[in-house]
Design a protein around this motif. Sequence first.
Motif, short mmCIF file in Angstrom:
data_model
loop_
_atom_site.label_atom_id
_atom_site.label_comp_id
_atom_site.label_asym_id
_atom_site.label_seq_id
_atom_site.Cartn_x
_atom_site.Cartn_y
_atom_site.Cartn_z
N LYS A 43 20.54 -105.90 -16.06
CA LYS A 43 20.78 -106.29 -14.68
C LYS A 43 19.68 -105.77 -13.75
O LYS A 43 19.37 -106.38 -12.74
N TYR A 44 19.10 -104.61 -14.13
CA TYR A 44 18.10 -103.99 -13.25
C TYR A 44 16.67 -104.36 -13.61
O TYR A 44 15.73 -103.92 -12.96
N ILE A 45 16.51 -105.12 -14.68
CA ILE A 45 15.15 -105.55 -15.08
C ILE A 45 14.45 -106.39 -14.00
O ILE A 45 13.30 -106.10 -13.65
N PRO A 46 15.13 -107.41 -13.43
CA PRO A 46 14.41 -108.26 -12.47
C PRO A 46 13.84 -107.50 -11.27
O PRO A 46 12.70 -107.71 -10.90
N VAL A 47 14.63 -106.59 -10.71
CA VAL A 47 14.13 -105.83 -9.56
C VAL A 47 12.88 -105.03 -9.95
O VAL A 47 11.90 -104.99 -9.21
N GLY A 48 12.91 -104.44 -11.15
CA GLY A 48 11.74 -103.71 -11.64
C GLY A 48 10.53 -104.61 -11.77
O GLY A 48 9.41 -104.24 -11.39
N ILE A 49 10.75 -105.80 -12.28
CA ILE A 49 9.63 -106.74 -12.45
C ILE A 49 9.09 -107.19 -11.09
O ILE A 49 7.87 -107.18 -10.86
N PHE A 50 10.00 -107.53 -10.17
CA PHE A 50 9.54 -107.97 -8.85
C PHE A 50 8.75 -106.85 -8.16
O PHE A 50 7.70 -107.08 -7.57
N SER A 51 9.28 -105.63 -8.21
CA SER A 51 8.57 -104.48 -7.63
C SER A 51 7.17 -104.35 -8.21
O SER A 51 6.20 -104.14 -7.49
N ALA A 52 7.12 -104.46 -9.54
CA ALA A 52 5.84 -104.27 -10.22
C ALA A 52 4.85 -105.38 -9.87
O ALA A 52 3.64 -105.17 -9.90
N LEU A 53 5.37 -106.55 -9.52
CA LEU A 53 4.47 -107.63 -9.14
C LEU A 53 4.06 -107.52 -7.67
O LEU A 53 3.00 -108.00 -7.27
#
Lengths: 110, 248
Positions: A43-53
Amino acid sequence: MFSDMKIWILIIGMGMVTYLPRMMPLLIFSKKNLPPWLESWLKYIPVGIFSALVFPAIFIRNQMFCVTVNNIELISSILVFAIAFKTRSLGLSVMVGIISYWVLGEVINV
Amino acid sequence: MLNLIESGIIQSIKQIKGNLKESFSAAIPICLGYLPLGFACGVLAQKAGLSVFEIAGMSLIVFAGSSQFIAVSMIGANSSIEAIIIATFVVNLRHFLMSSVLVKFLVNKKKKFLFIYSHGVTDESFAINYHKFTEGIWDPQKAMIVNIVAFTCWNFANIIGGLTGAILPINNEIASYTLTAMFIGLLVLNLKNKVFVIVGIMTGAASIYLSLILKNSFYIVITAILGASIGYFIENQMTKKKREKNNV
């Protein structure tokens, strides 16, 4: 520069190592339910990816951390953050981003 | 009877039209970024010595922007095939996480659908489709159309770039900022509660640091795994506390 043959070997190799990671999870997990712990972890993967981008794109310039007034990515992004937060509209956020980035680029001229 | 069938057909045509419209408008920000960036990618590939067929082949078969840029610059720098393929693998490993997140929205789809869908998983299509799915207004068909539109834009732009060279004046900075703005919007829309906000801030800081020391897109994988673990840990702590409270 490679020969024609080698270029195609390269392209197919690149295609395989790109396609397999995209396809494996869909193939493996689509028929069974994920364990609950994995679901809540994912569930928390997308936020991490968006932050990293987002964050490196706006804070890093020429391999350096950069917080100055002529960092137009940063200034536009503050605006986009605010608009997205207030309006919850993706289209409007993107529009404001493009326009402010373009205008700031013309004004500051970097 | 015939009327019923007819109205049924009209109904489904209307639905398909509706789906197309929704998917196309969802894909607009992606295309705004992909067209100029794909064009730039094609131009650079041509300058590195690739033919139009090879450029088209690469963008059709690989379909992953950042790794194509990396490959083109590595070809220009005379790197070995093995090195380029390893770099591609590392840079694109993040799609594994994206597909793992998307799978719960694609349960019970046929294998054929999944095989085609997989090829369209990119940062951008993932971001848009994930957002739409969580809003509850999306289905696999619409998501597939977004993937196909994005795929078409990217390949079209690569081929035009490869054919023309740098004839068209294009501002790549605005194009890549378009995608950044899109990700900012999606980041904000995904901060649904405090835990997500904490994860967002921590991964933001971590990603800046990691991208500086790693200098390739693999930092995205590490950041995402870190973020998921932080979120999972906080969530667990919170449910534990709740349980303790209820027991007391």
